[in-house]
Design a protein around this motif. Structure first.
Motif, PDB file in Angstrom:
ATOM      1  N   ASN A   1      27.861  54.148  17.403  1.00 52.28           N
ATOM      2  CA  ASN A   1      28.435  53.521  16.211  1.00 52.28           C
ATOM      3  C   ASN A   1      28.052  52.052  16.159  1.00 52.28           C
ATOM      4  O   ASN A   1      27.870  51.407  17.191  1.00 52.28           O
ATOM      5  CB  ASN A   1      29.964  53.631  16.247  1.00 52.28           C
ATOM      6  CG  ASN A   1      30.414  55.060  16.126  1.00 52.28           C
ATOM      7  OD1 ASN A   1      30.021  55.746  15.201  1.00 52.28           O
ATOM      8  ND2 ASN A   1      31.231  55.508  17.059  1.00 52.28           N
TER       9      ASN A   1
ATOM     10  N   SER B   1      34.398  57.385   1.596  1.00 50.41           N
ATOM     11  CA  SER B   1      33.783  58.215   2.619  1.00 50.41           C
ATOM     12  C   SER B   1      34.862  58.966   3.383  1.00 50.41           C
ATOM     13  O   SER B   1      35.887  58.396   3.744  1.00 50.41           O
ATOM     14  CB  SER B   1      32.977  57.326   3.575  1.00 50.41           C
ATOM     15  OG  SER B   1      32.442  58.093   4.621  1.00 50.41           O
ATOM     16  N   VAL B   2      34.606  60.226   3.610  1.00 49.58           N
ATOM     17  CA  VAL B   2      35.503  61.037   4.420  1.00 49.58           C
ATOM     18  C   VAL B   2      34.701  61.567   5.598  1.00 49.58           C
ATOM     19  O   VAL B   2      33.671  62.216   5.413  1.00 49.58           O
ATOM     20  CB  VAL B   2      36.096  62.213   3.611  1.00 49.58           C
ATOM     21  CG1 VAL B   2      36.974  63.078   4.499  1.00 49.58           C
ATOM     22  CG2 VAL B   2      36.874  61.695   2.421  1.00 49.58           C
ATOM     23  N   THR B   3      35.134  61.259   6.801  1.00 50.62           N
ATOM     24  CA  THR B   3      34.429  61.679   8.001  1.00 50.62           C
ATOM     25  C   THR B   3      35.376  62.474   8.878  1.00 50.62           C
ATOM     26  O   THR B   3      36.528  62.082   9.066  1.00 50.62           O
ATOM     27  CB  THR B   3      33.909  60.450   8.776  1.00 50.62           C
ATOM     28  OG1 THR B   3      33.105  59.663   7.902  1.00 50.62           O
ATOM     29  CG2 THR B   3      33.101  60.854   9.971  1.00 50.62           C
ATOM     30  N   ASN B   4      34.891  63.573   9.376  1.00 49.40           N
ATOM     31  CA  ASN B   4      35.681  64.402  10.268  1.00 49.40           C
ATOM     32  C   ASN B   4      34.908  64.548  11.572  1.00 49.40           C
ATOM     33  O   ASN B   4      34.031  65.392  11.694  1.00 49.40           O
ATOM     34  CB  ASN B   4      35.959  65.769   9.634  1.00 49.40           C
ATOM     35  CG  ASN B   4      36.851  66.621  10.516  1.00 49.40           C
ATOM     36  OD1 ASN B   4      37.336  66.187  11.551  1.00 49.40           O
ATOM     37  ND2 ASN B   4      37.053  67.851  10.095  1.00 49.40           N
ATOM     38  N   ASN B   5      35.198  63.699  12.537  1.00 46.98           N
ATOM     39  CA  ASN B   5      34.566  63.777  13.846  1.00 46.98           C
ATOM     40  C   ASN B   5      35.428  64.657  14.738  1.00 46.98           C
ATOM     41  O   ASN B   5      36.427  64.209  15.276  1.00 46.98           O
ATOM     42  CB  ASN B   5      34.427  62.372  14.445  1.00 46.98           C
ATOM     43  CG  ASN B   5      33.499  61.514  13.633  1.00 46.98           C
ATOM     44  OD1 ASN B   5      32.352  61.884  13.409  1.00 46.98           O
ATOM     45  ND2 ASN B   5      33.994  60.380  13.174  1.00 46.98           N
ATOM     46  N   GLN B   6      35.015  65.898  14.874  1.00 44.59           N
ATOM     47  CA  GLN B   6      35.827  66.839  15.634  1.00 44.59           C
ATOM     48  C   GLN B   6      35.758  66.579  17.132  1.00 44.59           C
ATOM     49  O   GLN B   6      36.642  66.974  17.866  1.00 44.59           O
ATOM     50  CB  GLN B   6      35.390  68.260  15.317  1.00 44.59           C
ATOM     51  CG  GLN B   6      35.676  68.624  13.873  1.00 44.59           C
ATOM     52  CD  GLN B   6      35.273  70.040  13.537  1.00 44.59           C
ATOM     53  OE1 GLN B   6      34.738  70.755  14.367  1.00 44.59           O
ATOM     54  NE2 GLN B   6      35.531  70.431  12.304  1.00 44.59           N
TER      55      GLN B   6
ATOM     56  N   ARG C   1      33.051  56.324  20.316  1.00 44.54           N
ATOM     57  CA  ARG C   1      32.672  57.610  20.886  1.00 44.54           C
ATOM     58  C   ARG C   1      31.800  57.376  22.114  1.00 44.54           C
ATOM     59  O   ARG C   1      31.248  56.306  22.300  1.00 44.54           O
ATOM     60  CB  ARG C   1      31.905  58.453  19.861  1.00 44.54           C
ATOM     61  CG  ARG C   1      32.779  58.866  18.700  1.00 44.54           C
ATOM     62  CD  ARG C   1      32.113  59.886  17.832  1.00 44.54           C
ATOM     63  NE  ARG C   1      31.171  59.221  16.937  1.00 44.54           N
ATOM     64  CZ  ARG C   1      30.469  59.865  16.018  1.00 44.54           C
ATOM     65  NH1 ARG C   1      30.594  61.150  15.875  1.00 44.54           N
ATOM     66  NH2 ARG C   1      29.645  59.216  15.242  1.00 44.54           N
TER      67      ARG C   1
END
Length: 123
Positions: free
Chosen positions: A103, A74-79, A4
């Motif tokens: 990161n 782990s579930v990550t939602n980086n919009q 990112r």
């Protein structure tokens, strides 16, 4: 590793010392290490061969790092693919401290400090 872009509007840092980091942006690996001997005496007396880290076990005993053997789900939602920080004020980072915006895949930080105080007895 997710990549990112990190945007920081303002940073005010007073002090960064002794293996400390201010990292803006992604990093694959951070490895910080610091060791210190702090000697305080009431009288200014020097005995010669002082300040050898090998004379103190605290600097040579192996660190116990617990095994990471449990499964982490782990579930990550980086919009958005950007990290936005408005203002960051840091008074101080010392002895393997890390301020990181972004990161990181692997981080290792260690600080070993031995304080010695020689106090003159009141007679």
């Amino acid at each position: 590793m997710l990549k990112r872009i990190s945007h920081v509007n303002s940073i005010d840092v007073t002090s960064i010392t002794f293996s400390s980091f201010l990292q803006i942006g992604d990093s694959k690996e951070i490895d910080a290490y610091s060791r210190a001997l702090a000697v305080q005496r009431e009288e200014t007396i020097f005995h010669g061969k002082e300040g050898r880290f090998k004379d103190y076990d605290v600097f040579s005993i192996p660190l116990f790092l617990p095994p990471l053997d449990e499964e982490i789900i782990s579930v990550t939602n980086n919009q958005k693919n950007h990290i936005h920080v408005g203002e960051l004020k840091i008074i101080g980072l010392s002895s393997s401290s890390i301020a990181h915006i972004g990161n990181n895949e692997r981080l290792y930080a260690e600080a070993r400090i031995k304080h010695i105080r020689h106090i003159t007895p009141n007679i």
